[in-house]
Design a protein around this motif. Structure first.
Motif, PDB file in Angstrom:
ATOM      1  N   ASP A   7       0.835  -1.196   0.000  1.00  0.00           N
ATOM      2  CA  ASP A   7       0.000   0.000   0.000  1.00  0.00           C
ATOM      3  C   ASP A   7       0.874   1.251   0.000  1.00  0.00           C
ATOM      4  O   ASP A   7       0.615   2.211  -0.726  1.00  0.00           O
ATOM      5  CB  ASP A   7      -0.913  -0.009   1.230  1.00  0.00           C
ATOM      6  N   ARG A   8       1.911   1.218   0.786  1.00  0.00           N
ATOM      7  CA  ARG A   8       2.816   2.376   0.878  1.00  0.00           C
ATOM      8  C   ARG A   8       3.572   2.563  -0.436  1.00  0.00           C
ATOM      9  O   ARG A   8       3.782   3.686  -0.888  1.00  0.00           O
ATOM     10  CB  ARG A   8       3.793   2.156   2.038  1.00  0.00           C
ATOM     11  N   VAL A   9       3.991   1.477  -1.065  1.00  0.00           N
ATOM     12  CA  VAL A   9       4.688   1.544  -2.350  1.00  0.00           C
ATOM     13  C   VAL A   9       3.774   2.144  -3.417  1.00  0.00           C
ATOM     14  O   VAL A   9       4.207   2.951  -4.247  1.00  0.00           O
ATOM     15  CB  VAL A   9       5.196   0.140  -2.769  1.00  0.00           C
ATOM     16  N   ALA A  10       2.496   1.783  -3.387  1.00  0.00           N
ATOM     17  CA  ALA A  10       1.545   2.305  -4.374  1.00  0.00           C
ATOM     18  C   ALA A  10       1.444   3.821  -4.305  1.00  0.00           C
ATOM     19  O   ALA A  10       1.196   4.485  -5.314  1.00  0.00           O
ATOM     20  CB  ALA A  10       0.175   1.666  -4.178  1.00  0.00           C
ATOM     21  N   ARG A  11       1.664   4.384  -3.134  1.00  0.00           N
ATOM     22  CA  ARG A  11       1.604   5.846  -2.987  1.00  0.00           C
ATOM     23  C   ARG A  11       2.747   6.536  -3.737  1.00  0.00           C
ATOM     24  O   ARG A  11       2.626   7.695  -4.116  1.00  0.00           O
ATOM     25  CB  ARG A  11       1.635   6.241  -1.522  1.00  0.00           C
ATOM     26  N   ILE A  12       3.835   5.833  -3.929  1.00  0.00           N
ATOM     27  CA  ILE A  12       4.974   6.406  -4.651  1.00  0.00           C
ATOM     28  C   ILE A  12       4.608   6.666  -6.104  1.00  0.00           C
ATOM     29  O   ILE A  12       5.112   7.600  -6.719  1.00  0.00           O
ATOM     30  CB  ILE A  12       6.211   5.490  -4.528  1.00  0.00           C
TER      31      ILE A  12
END
Length: 194
Positions: free
Chosen positions: A63-68
């Protein structure tokens, strides 16, 4: 813990709770009990939505990677505007916000989580690798526009910049670096290709 209370966006609430614990107390404090206490729900809620705690953590990282991706798209769209240094200096605090830095620590501190993430991503450290990919894509666009040298090795420049920037932001308890300090690092890394 309360039971029978309807939770909306359970994944989001659990991820938000995990991020708060992670930033406040570090990766060693991140347990299923700590997450559910922070979220104000029963421990069973987490286990109803995820196979186990490593599955939860892997989804948190994804989920955090998708924000990148959003930051990467905005950075790439900035190619040809402003200066290369200013564009990179502006995006690095977004790529290395406190949660992202804490997630890097989480990934490097948990063998089970790393093993789970390696199933889909055999190389690199999530967040850092994704940030380097975003920077490389941007630098490639700038190279195509002639704003950096034609022979610039963006495949080396991007991870070099990400590594140097990570060192600036890695102190979880410290004060974030000033734009001037970030700019100095950016300038040092790209000086030879402008």
């Amino acid at each position: 813990m309360p039971t029978g209370v309807a939770l909306h966006d359970v994944r989001g609430q659990l991820f938000d709770a995990a991020e708060r614990v992670l930033v406040r107390e570090g990766p060693s404090a991140l347990t299923s009990r700590a997450v559910t206490l922070e979220a104000g729900c029963a421990k069973g809620v987490l286990h109803r939505h995820f196979a186990d705690f490593d599955d939860f953590l892997a989804e948190l990282v994804r989920d955090r990677v998708a924000r990148i991706d959003g930051h990467a798209a905005a950075l790439r769209e900035s190619a040809g505007t402003g200066t290369v240094t200013d564009n990179l200096t502006r995006v690095l605090p977004d790529l290395f916000d406190p949660v992202a830095v804490a997630v890097v620590s989480l990934v490097t501190s948990r063998d089970g989580l790393r093993a789970r993430l390696r199933e889909a991503r055999p190389v690199g450290v999530p967040i850092l690798t994704d940030a380097a990919t975003a920077i490389a894509s941007y630098l490639t666009a700038e190279r195509e526009l002639g704003r950096i040298a034609e022979d610039a090795d963006v495949g080396t420049l991007a991870p070099t910049l990400i590594g140097a920037a990570h060192m600036l932001f890695a102190d979880r308890q410290g004060v974030p670096p000033e734009a001037e300090d970030i700019g100095k690092v950016v300038n040092a890394v790209i000086a030879g290709v402008r």
